[in-house]
Design a protein around this motif. Structure first.
Motif, PDB file in Angstrom:
ATOM      1  N   GLY A 128       0.784  -1.234   0.000  1.00 21.24           N
ATOM      2  CA  GLY A 128       0.000   0.000   0.000  1.00 21.24           C
ATOM      3  C   GLY A 128       0.812   1.279   0.000  1.00 21.24           C
ATOM      4  N   GLY A 129       0.253   2.287   0.663  1.00 23.75           N
ATOM      5  CA  GLY A 129       0.827   3.631   0.639  1.00 23.75           C
ATOM      6  C   GLY A 129       2.278   3.675   1.103  1.00 23.75           C
ATOM      7  N   PHE A 130       2.610   2.816   2.055  1.00 24.91           N
ATOM      8  CA  PHE A 130       3.988   2.827   2.540  1.00 24.91           C
ATOM      9  C   PHE A 130       4.979   2.481   1.433  1.00 24.91           C
ATOM     10  N   VAL A 131       4.649   1.448   0.678  1.00 27.37           N
ATOM     11  CA  VAL A 131       5.581   1.019  -0.385  1.00 27.37           C
ATOM     12  C   VAL A 131       5.627   2.072  -1.505  1.00 27.37           C
ATOM     13  N   ARG A 132       4.450   2.586  -1.834  1.00 23.66           N
ATOM     14  CA  ARG A 132       4.378   3.667  -2.834  1.00 23.66           C
ATOM     15  C   ARG A 132       5.317   4.813  -2.440  1.00 23.66           C
ATOM     16  N   ASP A 133       5.213   5.234  -1.175  1.00 22.00           N
ATOM     17  CA  ASP A 133       6.023   6.373  -0.747  1.00 22.00           C
ATOM     18  C   ASP A 133       7.494   6.015  -0.599  1.00 22.00           C
ATOM     19  N   ARG A 136      -7.776  -5.525  -5.722  1.00 19.11           N
ATOM     20  CA  ARG A 136      -8.941  -4.761  -5.278  1.00 19.11           C
ATOM     21  C   ARG A 136      -8.613  -3.304  -4.986  1.00 19.11           C
ATOM     22  N   ARG A 137      -7.378  -2.941  -5.184  1.00 15.09           N
ATOM     23  CA  ARG A 137      -6.990  -1.580  -4.793  1.00 15.09           C
ATOM     24  C   ARG A 137      -7.303  -0.545  -5.853  1.00 15.09           C
ATOM     25  N   ASP A 138      -7.140   0.723  -5.461  1.00 15.88           N
ATOM     26  CA  ASP A 138      -7.625   1.806  -6.314  1.00 15.88           C
ATOM     27  C   ASP A 138      -6.748   2.102  -7.528  1.00 15.88           C
ATOM     28  N   PHE A 139      -5.444   2.284  -7.305  1.00 18.91           N
ATOM     29  CA  PHE A 139      -4.572   2.697  -8.407  1.00 18.91           C
ATOM     30  C   PHE A 139      -3.326   1.825  -8.440  1.00 18.91           C
ATOM     31  N   ILE A 172      -0.312   2.612  -8.513  1.00 16.25           N
ATOM     32  CA  ILE A 172       0.764   3.046  -7.609  1.00 16.25           C
ATOM     33  C   ILE A 172       0.569   2.507  -6.190  1.00 16.25           C
ATOM     34  N   ASN A 173      -0.646   2.068  -5.878  1.00 18.89           N
ATOM     35  CA  ASN A 173      -0.913   1.513  -4.547  1.00 18.89           C
ATOM     36  C   ASN A 173      -0.873  -0.013  -4.510  1.00 18.89           C
ATOM     37  N   THR A 174      -0.397  -0.639  -5.588  1.00 22.66           N
ATOM     38  CA  THR A 174      -0.426  -2.109  -5.637  1.00 22.66           C
ATOM     39  C   THR A 174       0.946  -2.736  -5.438  1.00 22.66           C
ATOM     40  N   GLU A 230     -17.423   1.241  -9.548  1.00 30.21           N
ATOM     41  CA  GLU A 230     -17.434   0.372  -8.380  1.00 30.21           C
ATOM     42  C   GLU A 230     -17.349   1.200  -7.098  1.00 30.21           C
ATOM     43  N   ASP A 231     -16.513   2.208  -7.118  1.00 31.44           N
ATOM     44  CA  ASP A 231     -16.313   3.030  -5.925  1.00 31.44           C
ATOM     45  C   ASP A 231     -15.980   4.473  -6.322  1.00 31.44           C
ATOM     46  N   PRO A 232     -17.014   5.322  -6.408  1.00 34.46           N
ATOM     47  CA  PRO A 232     -16.807   6.707  -6.852  1.00 34.46           C
ATOM     48  C   PRO A 232     -15.905   7.531  -5.924  1.00 34.46           C
ATOM     49  N   THR A 233     -15.711   7.095  -4.665  1.00 37.24           N
ATOM     50  CA  THR A 233     -14.798   7.887  -3.821  1.00 37.24           C
ATOM     51  C   THR A 233     -13.379   7.856  -4.390  1.00 37.24           C
ATOM     52  N   ARG A 234     -13.126   6.899  -5.272  1.00 40.38           N
ATOM     53  CA  ARG A 234     -11.798   6.861  -5.902  1.00 40.38           C
ATOM     54  C   ARG A 234     -11.557   8.074  -6.787  1.00 40.38           C
ATOM     55  N   ILE A 235     -12.633   8.718  -7.223  1.00 39.95           N
ATOM     56  CA  ILE A 235     -12.480   9.960  -7.996  1.00 39.95           C
ATOM     57  C   ILE A 235     -11.757  10.992  -7.134  1.00 39.95           C
ATOM     58  N   LEU A 236     -12.203  11.094  -5.886  1.00 35.55           N
ATOM     59  CA  LEU A 236     -11.574  12.050  -4.968  1.00 35.55           C
ATOM     60  C   LEU A 236     -10.133  11.646  -4.678  1.00 35.55           C
ATOM     61  N   ARG A 237      -9.936  10.341  -4.501  1.00 31.69           N
ATOM     62  CA  ARG A 237      -8.582   9.852  -4.217  1.00 31.69           C
ATOM     63  C   ARG A 237      -7.641  10.106  -5.399  1.00 31.69           C
ATOM     64  N   ALA A 238      -8.138   9.892  -6.603  1.00 33.59           N
ATOM     65  CA  ALA A 238      -7.299  10.094  -7.791  1.00 33.59           C
ATOM     66  C   ALA A 238      -6.799  11.532  -7.853  1.00 33.59           C
ATOM     67  N   LEU A 239      -7.705  12.478  -7.621  1.00 32.89           N
ATOM     68  CA  LEU A 239      -7.314  13.883  -7.735  1.00 32.89           C
ATOM     69  C   LEU A 239      -6.425  14.302  -6.560  1.00 32.89           C
ATOM     70  N   ARG A 240      -6.653  13.669  -5.417  1.00 30.67           N
ATOM     71  CA  ARG A 240      -5.788  13.954  -4.262  1.00 30.67           C
ATOM     72  C   ARG A 240      -4.360  13.469  -4.516  1.00 30.67           C
ATOM     73  N   PHE A 241      -4.228  12.233  -4.970  1.00 29.99           N
ATOM     74  CA  PHE A 241      -2.878  11.702  -5.227  1.00 29.99           C
ATOM     75  C   PHE A 241      -2.212  12.448  -6.379  1.00 29.99           C
ATOM     76  N   THR A 259      -2.539  15.468  -7.208  1.00 25.30           N
ATOM     77  CA  THR A 259      -2.069  16.752  -6.713  1.00 25.30           C
ATOM     78  C   THR A 259      -0.845  16.583  -5.816  1.00 25.30           C
ATOM     79  N   ARG A 260      -0.955  15.637  -4.889  1.00 26.77           N
ATOM     80  CA  ARG A 260       0.124  15.479  -3.918  1.00 26.77           C
ATOM     81  C   ARG A 260       1.459  15.144  -4.587  1.00 26.77           C
ATOM     82  N   TYR A 261       1.422  14.248  -5.544  1.00 23.79           N
ATOM     83  CA  TYR A 261       2.678  13.804  -6.160  1.00 23.79           C
ATOM     84  C   TYR A 261       2.989  14.554  -7.444  1.00 23.79           C
TER      85      TYR A 261
HETATM   86  P1  ATP Z   1      -2.200   8.347   2.491  1.00 22.98           P
HETATM   87  O1  ATP Z   1      -0.761   8.473   2.087  1.00 22.98           O
HETATM   88  O2  ATP Z   1      -3.015   9.531   2.171  1.00 22.98           O
HETATM   89  O3  ATP Z   1      -2.389   7.864   3.898  1.00 22.98           O
HETATM   90  P2  ATP Z   1      -2.677   5.692   1.723  1.00 22.98           P
HETATM   91  O4  ATP Z   1      -2.902   5.106   0.379  1.00 22.98           O
HETATM   92  O5  ATP Z   1      -1.419   5.342   2.373  1.00 22.98           O
HETATM   93  O6  ATP Z   1      -2.819   7.237   1.545  1.00 22.98           O
HETATM   94  P3  ATP Z   1      -5.266   4.951   2.834  1.00 22.98           P
HETATM   95  O7  ATP Z   1      -6.090   5.992   2.193  1.00 22.98           O
HETATM   96  O8  ATP Z   1      -5.518   4.622   4.245  1.00 22.98           O
HETATM   97  O9  ATP Z   1      -3.730   5.328   2.824  1.00 22.98           O
HETATM   98  O10 ATP Z   1      -5.371   3.640   1.970  1.00 22.98           O
HETATM   99  C1  ATP Z   1      -4.599   2.507   2.260  1.00 22.98           C
HETATM  100  C2  ATP Z   1      -4.586   1.595   1.043  1.00 22.98           C
HETATM  101  O11 ATP Z   1      -5.882   1.044   0.870  1.00 22.98           O
HETATM  102  C3  ATP Z   1      -4.261   2.362  -0.223  1.00 22.98           C
HETATM  103  O12 ATP Z   1      -2.910   2.239  -0.536  1.00 22.98           O
HETATM  104  C4  ATP Z   1      -5.159   1.755  -1.260  1.00 22.98           C
HETATM  105  O13 ATP Z   1      -4.491   0.774  -1.976  1.00 22.98           O
HETATM  106  C5  ATP Z   1      -6.262   1.098  -0.478  1.00 22.98           C
HETATM  107  N1  ATP Z   1      -7.503   1.857  -0.620  1.00 22.98           N
HETATM  108  C6  ATP Z   1      -7.955   2.869   0.155  1.00 22.98           C
HETATM  109  N2  ATP Z   1      -9.133   3.321  -0.268  1.00 22.98           N
HETATM  110  C7  ATP Z   1      -9.458   2.588  -1.346  1.00 22.98           C
HETATM  111  C8  ATP Z   1     -10.560   2.555  -2.234  1.00 22.98           C
HETATM  112  N3  ATP Z   1     -11.580   3.422  -2.104  1.00 22.98           N
HETATM  113  N4  ATP Z   1     -10.559   1.635  -3.210  1.00 22.98           N
HETATM  114  C9  ATP Z   1      -9.545   0.774  -3.330  1.00 22.98           C
HETATM  115  N5  ATP Z   1      -8.483   0.744  -2.563  1.00 22.98           N
HETATM  116  C10 ATP Z   1      -8.418   1.638  -1.568  1.00 22.98           C
END
Ligand code: ATP
Length: 438
Positions: free
Chosen positions: A41-46, A128-131, A133-135, A173-184, A186-188
């Motif tokens: 997840g986010g830790f590995v991405r960062d 099952r993850r959003d993007f 970069i988070n896989t 499947e999960d429209p909140t990912r729209i918000l997450r996409a624009l947040r990430f 912007t951040r990166y």
């Molecule tokens: P941040 O750096 O802002 O904390 P993050 O990705 O590390 O972001 P979370 O938002 O807590 O932290 O999400 C953790 C992980 O869970 C993400 O890396 C992502 O893969 C997954 N995740 C979170 N929300 C969703 C979602 N709506 N759909 C799919 N995967 C999600």
């Protein structure tokens, strides 16, 4: 085919030594129990991007609850387990926390299903993850410690600086990912992939937010408002039509954008000046005040109802908005330190930050002076002095001490002369006596 490479050196560089060795030891326990364990997840991405992040998430191919209990026992940690979700949190004596989850497919595998090959549970979990970069995942079993696992092209997308979904229905499947996409993005300072951008636009057009629980939207909105520069995310939300979906009729003009920028500066000022108060300050609320500033109260209530804010937070926000509206004109016509102080003495941090952003420069300066200096003035006289001067303890005591404080704030009394403060207090006490026994 997944690509592998080793990031042990990155881990070593990025993590404090204690945390690094904790991860090593968790990997050893996994190995002994015959399980595979991965950072995800986010830790590995960062880690790969090079951004500081100590939020460690571990996925195990197996039961994370049983595993975590075993780790806790061996490494002397506390453990909170969530049987229903098969997740756990380890809390180490130094305060370090590590979250663990079970690779999901194992749990749901149906009786007749074919046996999974080696890494399948992890892969299905990551799917099952959003993007992309988070896989990314990093294996922590000792024999392969640091091996980077990249099933979905996350590494390439980080190199290309792209936000990409894993499949075409992701936003539906999960429209909140729209918000997450624009947040990430912007951040990166990444861009949306071309296909991903098209999917996002289609999802917005279909007005899918209506189908999402308000709380989930609020959760992501809050994450946006806790970013370093929420305005930059909001400009994108506006550009893609998300803002109009979430807040129909909301004013989003030059003035509102300027206010966001001023809030950002006030937040920075606050974090620098009050590091001890920072952890308890809800900076996202300050931005919500800015967002709703100047909107009719009924409409604000509708927005908040749609987001199903927790009742307490909703009341707090409405109350802060009201106080800001009432205080602003009074601050603008104030002309003594003691007036600013009396108006702001009981204001919570969020209100002070907002007022310092929203008010004209001279007033803003005064709000900050109250926050940094005036509110901390401590009179050198006390209730005991009042008693010694012959009054019986009562509500008048705090009133008199406040008047000494105000006189110091106005520069009428030196902050460091007990003698002069005592003389002033005596005048006040005499006046009270006079009033009581004319
Ligand atoms: P941040 O750096 O802002 O904390 P993050 O990705 O590390 O972001 P979370 O938002 O807590 O932290 O999400 C953790 C992980 O869970 C993400 O890396 C992502 O893969 C997954 N995740 C979170 N929300 C969703 C979602 N709506 N759909 C799919 N995967 C999600």
């Amino acid at each position: 085919e997944p690509k592998f490479r080793n990031v042990k050196h990155l881990l070593k560089k990025a993590l404090p030594r204690e945390l690094y060795s904790l991860i090593e030891r968790i990997g050893e326990v996994a190995q002994e129990l015959g399980l595979n364990a991965y950072l995800v997840g986010g830790f590995v991405r960062d880690l790969v991007i090079g951004r500081k992040n100590f939020d460690i998430d571990i996925v195990v191919e197996g039961d994370a609850v049983t595993f975590s209990k075993e780790v806790a026992k061996r490494l002397g940690a506390k453990v909170h387990t969530f049987e229903r979700f098969k997740t756990a949190t380890l809390i180490f004596p130094e305060g370090l926390r590590i979250d663990l989850a079970s690779a999901r497919t194992e749990l749901y595998r149906s009786p007749g299903a074919l046996p999974e090959v080696d890494t399948a549970p992890l892969k299905k979990d990551l799917m099952r993850r959003d993007f992309t970069i988070n896989t990314l995942a990093v294996k922590i079993n000792p024999s392969e410690f640091g091996r980077l696992i990249d099933f979905f092209g996350g590494l390439r997308d980080i190199k290309e600086r792209k936000i990409r979904v894993l499949h075409s229905l992701s936003f539906v499947e999960d429209p909140t990912r729209i918000l997450r996409a624009l947040r990430f993005a912007t951040r990166y300072r990444f861009e949306l992939g071309r296909h991903t951008e098209r999917l996002l636009k289609m999802a917005v057009e279909r007005k899918l937010f209506k189908t999402v629980e308000g709380q989930r939207i609020y959760h992501e909105l809050k994450q946006i408002l806790l970013e370093e520069n929420p305005l930059r995310v909001f400009l994108k939300l506006d550009r893609y039509g998300v803002l109009a979906e979430l807040f129909p009729g909301l004013r989003w003009d030059r003035e509102k954008k300027d206010l966001f920028e001023k809030v950002r500066k006030s937040v920075i000022w606050h974090k620098l000046n009050f590091p001890k108060l920072s952890p308890d300050t809800d900076y996202h609320l300050v931005y919500l005040l800015a967002l709703f500033w100047g909107e009719p109260e009924n409409r604000v209530k509708e927005y908040l109802a749609a987001l199903t804010l927790p009742g307490k937070e909703e009341r707090e926000l409405l109350n802060l908005l009201k106080r800001a509206r009432e205080l602003l004109p009074r601050l603008e016509s104030a002309d003594r330190n003691s007036t600013y102080l009396s108006l702001l003495e009981s204001a919570p941090e969020e209100l002070l930050i907002f007022l310092s952003a929203v008010s004209p420069p001279e007033v803003s300066e005064k709000v900050r002076e109250v926050a940094t200096r005036l509110r901390y003035i401590k009179p050198l006289v006390s209730g005991n002095d009042i008693k010694a001067l012959g009054l019986k303890p009562g509500p008048v005591f705090s009133e008199l001490l406040r008047r000494v404080k105000y006189a110091v704030a106005d520069g009428e009394l030196p902050p460091d002369s007990r003698e002069e403060q005592l003389a002033y207090l005596k005048e006040l006490v005499d006046a009270v006596k006079e009033r009581n026994n004319p």
